[in-house]
Design a protein around this motif. Structure first.
Motif, short mmCIF file in Angstrom:
data_model
loop_
_atom_site.label_atom_id
_atom_site.label_comp_id
_atom_site.label_asym_id
_atom_site.label_seq_id
_atom_site.Cartn_x
_atom_site.Cartn_y
_atom_site.Cartn_z
N PRO A 89 0.79 -1.34 0.05
CA PRO A 89 -0.09 0.01 -0.05
C PRO A 89 0.87 1.20 0.08
O PRO A 89 1.82 1.36 0.58
N GLU A 90 0.48 2.25 -0.57
CA GLU A 90 1.17 3.52 -1.00
C GLU A 90 1.63 4.09 0.29
O GLU A 90 2.58 4.51 0.49
N GLU A 149 7.52 3.97 1.79
CA GLU A 149 8.39 4.30 2.37
C GLU A 149 9.06 3.56 3.46
O GLU A 149 10.31 3.24 3.64
N LYS A 150 8.15 3.31 4.51
CA LYS A 150 8.64 2.38 5.50
C LYS A 150 8.93 0.92 5.32
O LYS A 150 10.05 0.47 5.64
N HIS A 151 8.45 0.62 4.08
CA HIS A 151 8.95 -0.75 3.55
C HIS A 151 10.30 -0.78 3.22
O HIS A 151 11.09 -1.73 3.25
N LEU A 152 10.69 0.28 2.40
CA LEU A 152 11.61 0.55 1.81
C LEU A 152 13.04 0.45 2.81
O LEU A 152 14.11 0.09 2.60
N ALA A 153 12.77 1.16 3.94
CA ALA A 153 13.69 1.18 5.06
C ALA A 153 13.81 -0.19 5.56
O ALA A 153 15.09 -0.74 5.91
N HIS A 154 12.69 -0.99 5.83
CA HIS A 154 12.85 -2.36 6.21
C HIS A 154 13.54 -3.30 5.37
O HIS A 154 14.44 -4.03 5.90
N ARG A 155 13.37 -2.91 4.07
CA ARG A 155 14.11 -3.84 3.20
C ARG A 155 15.44 -3.72 3.09
O ARG A 155 16.33 -4.89 3.03
N LEU A 181 -1.19 -5.06 -1.57
CA LEU A 181 -2.04 -4.31 -2.33
C LEU A 181 -2.41 -5.01 -3.69
O LEU A 181 -1.40 -5.42 -4.13
N THR A 182 -3.56 -5.30 -3.84
CA THR A 182 -3.83 -6.36 -5.07
C THR A 182 -3.96 -5.28 -6.29
O THR A 182 -3.75 -4.12 -6.25
N LYS A 183 -3.98 -6.07 -7.49
CA LYS A 183 -3.80 -5.45 -8.80
C LYS A 183 -5.13 -4.36 -8.77
O LYS A 183 -4.92 -3.25 -9.61
N LYS A 184 -6.25 -4.77 -8.28
CA LYS A 184 -7.65 -4.09 -8.43
C LYS A 184 -7.45 -2.72 -7.35
O LYS A 184 -8.58 -2.14 -7.20
N GLY A 185 -6.47 -2.82 -6.48
CA GLY A 185 -6.38 -1.77 -5.52
C GLY A 185 -6.78 -2.00 -4.21
O GLY A 185 -6.93 -1.36 -3.01
N GLY A 186 -7.38 -3.60 -3.98
CA GLY A 186 -7.89 -3.71 -2.66
C GLY A 186 -6.84 -4.03 -1.90
O GLY A 186 -5.63 -4.44 -2.06
#
Length: 467
Positions: free
Chosen positions: A59-60, A64-70, A91-96
Motif C-alpha cells: 500500500p502506498e 517508504e517504511k517498507h523501503l527502510a525495512h528492506r 495491495l492487489t492489482k485492483k487496488g484492494g
C-alpha cells in the motif's frame, strides 16, 4: 530421485503446488519469480509483476517504511517471520487491501543474493476472528445486563468467571470473585459437602449437562438466597473436562410466595376442619342427642309393646349410639384437642386407637424423645402428616401391617411410616393428593422427604424435620 533433484523437477512441483504464495526478489527488491498461489493472492499474472519493484504490492502509505525495512534486511539477511504480531497488508492489482502473514528467507545464487517471501492470505481467518469477537462481545454484553446468574468454576473449585448479576448478589465485583473458592466462601455450612460432592461427581461421571437443582448461597448481607442452577461441563483444547458453567436464577422470592400460598391453603383446610367439627357438634350432634333423649323417654313404655316393636327400638337405639360415636370420632379427628392437652405422642396413639384393627391390620407405634413440648403448629403438621400417610396406606396399599416410628433428638424430628402392602411406581408419587399434602407440609417445615416403594416390600416414607 537424485535425477529429479539435479534437474530441479521436485522443486518445481513444490513451487507450483504450494498453498502459500512464494515471491522471489533480488537484493534491489525487483521481483524475479512468483508461483500460482502468489498470483491468486494479488490478482497479477506472473508476467505482469516479474521485473517490477516489490513495492508494487505494498500500500502506498507504507512503501517508504517498507523501503527502510528492506534495506535493513539486505544488510543483515536472516530467516524470520515478517512483522511478527503486526497486521501486514498487501495491495492487489485492483487496488484492494488483503491481510497477510509473511515469512522471509534468503539464498545465494549465481546472480547474487535473493530474498524468498512465503505469503499467506489470512483474510478468511481475520473474518472468522472478527465474527468470533462480535459473538464474544454479544455474550459479554448479555452476561453484563441479564438478571440470570453465570458462574464458571474450575476443577480446583476456584471461580474463573462470573457476571455482574452474581457479583451484585454476593456484594463483590466480578474481578474480586475471580480465584475465590466457591464452596468455602459462598455456600452455607450445611450444604458445603453435599454440593462439593455433586461437583466432583459431574467430572467423574462425565455428565455434560446436569439436571436442574436448587441450593442456597450466602449473599453479601449474610442472608441466604435460594438459587436454581443448571450445570454444563466445559472441555479444554485437549478434550478434557476442566470447568463447569453454571447458569442460575434467584428463586428466593418465588419460593417464599409458594410457601405463603401453601401455608394459607393448609390454614384454610384447618379452619374448614374446625368449622365442620363445630357444625357436627353443635348442629347434627345436638339433634341426634335430642332424638336420643326422646327415645330414652319412650323406654318406660316399651313393655306395653310386643317383641317386634321392642326389637325395632333396640336396633334403632344401637344405630343411634353408633352414629353418635362416629360423629364424635370424625369431630375429634378434625380438631384433635388431645394434641393440645397431652402432646403429639398421645395424639398419635389416639389415631391408632380410633382406627382399631380394620380388616386385621396390625399397627406398631414407636415413640422416642420428648414429644410434648413442641410448637403447636409444628405438632399439628406432624400429626396431619402421620394421619395422611396412615390413611393413604389403608386406602391404597391393602396392608396387613403398618409401622410408625417417631424419634425426636435435640436438632431434628425423624418420622418413618412403612407398610407391607402394595407399592407403587415412583412416577406415580406426584399423582396423589395425599402425598402432595404431605410434601407441602414437609416443605413448609423445611424438612426432607424420601419415598421408597415397590411391589415386594411395600412403601416406606421417611421424613426428617429440623427443630
Amino acid at each position: 530421485m537424485q535425477q529429479f533433484l539435479e534437474e530441479g523437477y521436485l522443486f518445481d512441483i513444490i513451487y507450483r503446488n504450494s498453498v502459500e504464495g512464494i515471491l522471489v526478489t533480488d537484493a534491489k527488491g525487483t521481483i524475479v519469480h512468483c508461483n500460482p498461489s502468489c498470483e491468486q493472492i494479488f490478482g497479477y499474472l506472473k508476467d505482469e509483476i516479474v521485473g517490477q519493484s516489490v513495492e508494487i504490492l505494498i500500500p502506498e502509505d507504507q512503501r517508504e517504511k517498507h523501503l527502510a525495512h528492506r534495506s535493513a534486511y539486505i544488510s543483515n539477511p536472516q530467516s524470520r517471520q515478517m512483522g511478527l504480531n503486526l497486521e501486514l497488508m498487501g495491495l492487489t492489482k485492483k487496488g484492494g487491501l488483503v491481510p497477510l502473514e509473511i515469512s522471509l528467507s534468503h539464498a545465494d545464487s549465481r546472480k547474487g543474493l535473493i530474498i524468498i517471501c512465503f505469503i499467506i492470505d489470512v483474510s478468511k481467518r481475520r473474518a472468522l476472528q472478527s465474527e468470533l469477537e462480535k459473538e464474544k462481545a454479544m455474550i459479554r454484553q448479555y452476561m453484563n445486563v441479564t438478571t440470570s446468574l453465570f458462574l464458571v468454576i474450575n476443577r480446583e473449585e476456584k471461580i474463573v468467571l462470573a457476571n455482574n448479576a452474581l457479583g451484585d448478589l454476593l456484594g463483590l465485583s466480578v474481578q474480586e470473585l475471580k480465584g475465590r473458592n466457591w464452596f468455602d466462601e459462598f455456600l452455607p455450612k450445611a450444604e458445603k459437602e453435599n454440593m462439593r460432592q455433586m461437583f466432583k461427581d459431574l467430572f467423574e461421571k462425565g455428565v455434560l449437562v446436569s439436571d436442574t437443582f436448587e441450593n442456597e448461597i450466602v449473599c453479601h448481607n449474610g442472608r441466604k438466597c435460594l438459587i436454581e442452577w443448571h450445570n454444563t461441563l466445559l472441555k479444554n483444547d485437549a478434550g478434557q473436562y476442566e470447568a463447569t458453567l453454571s447458569s442460575g436464577i434467584d428463586i428466593t422470592e418465588r419460593r417464599a410466595l409458594e410457601k405463603a400460598r401453601t401455608e394459607a391453603l393448609l390454614l384454610g383446610q384447618e379452619n374448614e376442619r374446625q368449622r365442620i367439627a363445630r357444625e357436627l357438634h353443635d348442629g347434627l350432634g345436638q339433634s341426634i342427642s335430642a332424638i336420643n333423649l326422646n327415645l330414652n323417654a319412650f323406654e318406660p313404655e316399651l313393655q306395653k309393646f310386643n317383641n317386634k316393636v321392642q326389637s325395632i327400638y333396640s336396633n334403632l337405639k344401637n344405630n343411634l349410639n353408633e352414629t353418635m360415636e362416629e360423629i364424635r370420632t370424625i369431630s375429634h379427628n378434625l380438631t384433635p384437642r388431645i394434641l393440645e392437652d397431652f402432646g403429639l405422642g398421645k395424639a398419635l396413639e389416639n389415631i391408632i386407637e380410633s382406627l382399631g384393627q380394620p380388616d386385621g391390620v396390625i399397627f406398631n407405634l414407636s415413640l422416642h424423645g420428648n414429644l410434648v413440648n413442641l410448637d403447636k403448629g409444628f405438632a399439628l403438621a406432624v400429626y396431619r402428616i402421620v394421619q395422611e400417610l396412615v390413611n393413604n396406606a389403608l386406602k391404597h396399599a391393602d396392608p396387613t401391617e403398618i409401622n410408625i416410628h417417631v424419634v425426636r433428638s435435640k436438632e431434628e424430628l425423624n418420622l418413618l411410616v412403612e407398610d407391607n402392602g402394595k407399592g407403587f411406581l415412583h412416577s406415580q408419587q406426584s399423582m396423589g393428593l395425599g402425598l402432595s399434602n404431605v410434601k407441602s407440609r414437609v416443605d413448609i417445615l423445611k424438612g426432607t422427604l424420601h419415598i421408597d416403594s415397590n411391589d415386594k416390600s411395600g412403601t416406606s416414607v421417611s421424613i426428617c424435620i429440623p427443630l
